[in-house]
Design a protein around this motif. Sequence first.
Motif, PDB file in Angstrom:
ATOM      1  N   ILE A 346      -1.148 -11.744   4.999  1.00  0.00           N
ATOM      2  CA  ILE A 346      -1.074 -10.363   5.447  1.00  0.00           C
ATOM      3  C   ILE A 346       0.190  -9.742   4.860  1.00  0.00           C
ATOM      4  CG2 ILE A 346      -0.755  -8.844   7.444  1.00  0.00           C
ATOM      5  CD1 ILE A 346      -2.433 -10.770   9.069  1.00  0.00           C
ATOM      6  N   THR A 347       0.026  -8.588   4.243  1.00  0.00           N
ATOM      7  CA  THR A 347       1.141  -7.854   3.643  1.00  0.00           C
ATOM      8  C   THR A 347       1.367  -6.576   4.432  1.00  0.00           C
ATOM      9  OG1 THR A 347       0.507  -8.705   1.460  1.00  0.00           O
ATOM     10  CG2 THR A 347       2.033  -6.828   1.533  1.00  0.00           C
ATOM     11  N   TYR A 348       2.577  -6.436   4.965  1.00  0.00           N
ATOM     12  CA  TYR A 348       2.898  -5.246   5.757  1.00  0.00           C
ATOM     13  C   TYR A 348       3.570  -4.210   4.869  1.00  0.00           C
ATOM     14  CZ  TYR A 348       5.093  -2.206   9.247  1.00  0.00           C
ATOM     15  OH  TYR A 348       5.493  -1.123   9.982  1.00  0.00           O
ATOM     16  N   PRO A 350       5.694  -1.038   5.428  1.00  0.00           N
ATOM     17  CA  PRO A 350       6.378  -0.235   6.458  1.00  0.00           C
ATOM     18  C   PRO A 350       6.341   1.257   6.177  1.00  0.00           C
ATOM     19  CG  PRO A 350       7.967  -1.456   5.127  1.00  0.00           C
ATOM     20  CD  PRO A 350       6.613  -1.984   4.769  1.00  0.00           C
ATOM     21  N   ASN A 353       3.205   2.151   7.721  1.00  0.00           N
ATOM     22  CA  ASN A 353       2.906   1.389   8.938  1.00  0.00           C
ATOM     23  C   ASN A 353       1.497   0.808   8.906  1.00  0.00           C
ATOM     24  OD1 ASN A 353       3.428   0.285  11.501  1.00  0.00           O
ATOM     25  ND2 ASN A 353       2.554   2.063  12.553  1.00  0.00           N
ATOM     26  N   THR A 354       1.200   0.121   7.822  1.00  0.00           N
ATOM     27  CA  THR A 354      -0.134  -0.432   7.586  1.00  0.00           C
ATOM     28  C   THR A 354      -0.004  -1.843   7.032  1.00  0.00           C
ATOM     29  OG1 THR A 354      -1.120   1.735   7.188  1.00  0.00           O
ATOM     30  CG2 THR A 354      -2.250  -0.141   6.208  1.00  0.00           C
ATOM     31  N   SER A 355      -0.960  -2.700   7.393  1.00  0.00           N
ATOM     32  CA  SER A 355      -1.014  -4.058   6.841  1.00  0.00           C
ATOM     33  C   SER A 355      -2.306  -4.227   6.057  1.00  0.00           C
ATOM     34  CB  SER A 355      -0.968  -5.101   7.960  1.00  0.00           C
ATOM     35  OG  SER A 355       0.257  -5.043   8.666  1.00  0.00           O
ATOM     36  N   GLU A 357      -4.805  -7.276   5.013  1.00  0.00           N
ATOM     37  CA  GLU A 357      -5.211  -8.678   5.192  1.00  0.00           C
ATOM     38  C   GLU A 357      -5.995  -9.112   3.952  1.00  0.00           C
ATOM     39  OE1 GLU A 357      -8.398 -11.201   7.930  1.00  0.00           O
ATOM     40  OE2 GLU A 357      -7.927  -9.115   8.404  1.00  0.00           O
ATOM     41  N   GLU A 464      -4.077  -1.186  10.934  1.00  0.00           N
ATOM     42  CA  GLU A 464      -2.962  -0.351  11.355  1.00  0.00           C
ATOM     43  C   GLU A 464      -1.820  -1.184  11.901  1.00  0.00           C
ATOM     44  OE1 GLU A 464      -2.663   3.027  11.121  1.00  0.00           O
ATOM     45  OE2 GLU A 464      -4.554   3.005  10.012  1.00  0.00           O
ATOM     46  N   ASP A 466       1.966  -3.421  12.003  1.00  0.00           N
ATOM     47  CA  ASP A 466       2.480  -4.676  11.436  1.00  0.00           C
ATOM     48  C   ASP A 466       1.741  -5.836  12.067  1.00  0.00           C
ATOM     49  OD1 ASP A 466       3.877  -6.801  10.461  1.00  0.00           O
ATOM     50  OD2 ASP A 466       5.843  -6.150  11.184  1.00  0.00           O
ATOM     51  N   MET A 467       0.858  -6.476  11.270  1.00  0.00           N
ATOM     52  CA  MET A 467       0.039  -7.562  11.790  1.00  0.00           C
ATOM     53  C   MET A 467       0.630  -8.927  11.450  1.00  0.00           C
ATOM     54  SD  MET A 467      -2.133  -5.610  13.122  1.00  0.00           S
ATOM     55  CE  MET A 467      -3.165  -6.908  13.787  1.00  0.00           C
ATOM     56  N   GLN A 468       1.805  -8.952  10.853  1.00  0.00           N
ATOM     57  CA  GLN A 468       2.385 -10.229  10.437  1.00  0.00           C
ATOM     58  C   GLN A 468       2.824 -11.069  11.624  1.00  0.00           C
ATOM     59  OE1 GLN A 468       5.414  -8.719   7.746  1.00  0.00           O
ATOM     60  NE2 GLN A 468       4.187  -9.324   5.969  1.00  0.00           N
TER      61      GLN A 468
END
Length: 469
Positions: A346-348, A350, A353-355, A357, A464, A466-468
């Motif tokens: 997963i790449t965030y 900033p 404000n989106t990740s 996958e 949507e 930060d899913m890291q």
Amino acid sequence: MALEQVVRLFINKFGMISPGDRVLVGVSGGPDSVALLHLLWRMKDELQISLAVAHLNHMFRGEEARADARLVEELAESLGLPAYVEEFDVPAYRERTGLSAQEAARQVRYRFFEEVAGRAGASRVALGHHADDQAETILFNFLRGTGLAGLKGIPPVRGKYIRPLLDVRRHEIEKYCREHSLPVREDASNKKTIYTRNRIRLQLIPQLEAEYNPRLVEALMHLGHICREEDGYLEDQAALLYEQVSEAGRENYLLLEVKGLLSSPPALVRRVLRRAWRQLTGTGTDLTYLQVESLLDLLYKPAGGKIVELPRGVKASRFDRFLRLWIGGVVSTVPDYSYPLEVPGITYIPEINTSIEARLVTLEEAPDPGLLSPREALLDYDTLPAMLVVRRRREGDRFQPLGMPARMKLKKFLIEQGIPREERDRLPLVEAGGEIVWVGGVRPGEPWKVTGKTRRCLYLRIREGDMQG
């Protein structure tokens, strides 16, 4: 039933007054406000309240208005009550603001009540609106094409403002004044038919009562009660829906999830749209029917790139899974960025404000490309020319969209897809070896589509936040 008892029951029904309250009574000098003051004065010991009187001379009627003020002062003195009697040049205020005479007077009057209530230490302000005023208001709103909110009429309680006479007819109030020999004055402007409300009161209601329904005022009062209760219920449901579909934006814009709105009854959706506009503008006014319908068109009949302009500088557009409302020329400014894309992982990002996958799957495990949303993509991993990065769009970008025979300017493609200008920098672009392989949220590239010869598929999905973690 005696009028005093009727008013006491109405006060209790709506919890208008609590023991220990100080009530400021707005008294114009007319029968309704004079009767209200006298009734509350007679009940003050039973209700355990204290009273004060407020009167504002709007300076429209010269000596006649000054006589009204003197009557109120004398009445308050005879009852042993403090009186706040002041004047304000409403005609001059009207000239400065361009408002109608009635609207200018209303604004000034309520500011006066707020200021005096603070000085007097009053927790309630009692006003003399009665049942005939209620019927007049409901009919006036009906003729303007109102919805349920307008048909509920004047609220018995709104904040600190209470209206204890709202279920009492005008003729009962006038009878009470005669029985108790109360001094009253009539405002001559109430007889002028140049005002729409006056024509409704003096001409339309009497005609409807005479020719259609002699109990018209009672019928309109019942309508108001029903609409008030149903409007309150719908507002509660709309507040719940708003919490479900709204997502945190920034100070000058907000987001509403389209899927949640489309799956909800239009009656609630309209209220959510109005609530969103009020939230963004911080105003207590409302959108018109046609303005709300223009927002509904964005939901049910989305046109690429269409922007709806609303009052107070608000604009709205539909993009991907959101309906966006914002104030200003653009929704946001996104700085340039470029990050290696973690595969798998997963790449965030900033800046938006989106990740993203990323997963590698076999052709057999891969979902059907035709069933993917614009926020998902499936690419032939082994045909990608180099390491993947995700970045913001840049001037001169070119792209071969899926289904197109050749590369084209990315800007032209986004315009044709109806992506609003203010949204384009918020689209994450996945690039490999200088080639854009996916315009995130819109479409993957043609050269890297999955075919029957594909062995490994790269599945990409926008999420949507930060899913890291």
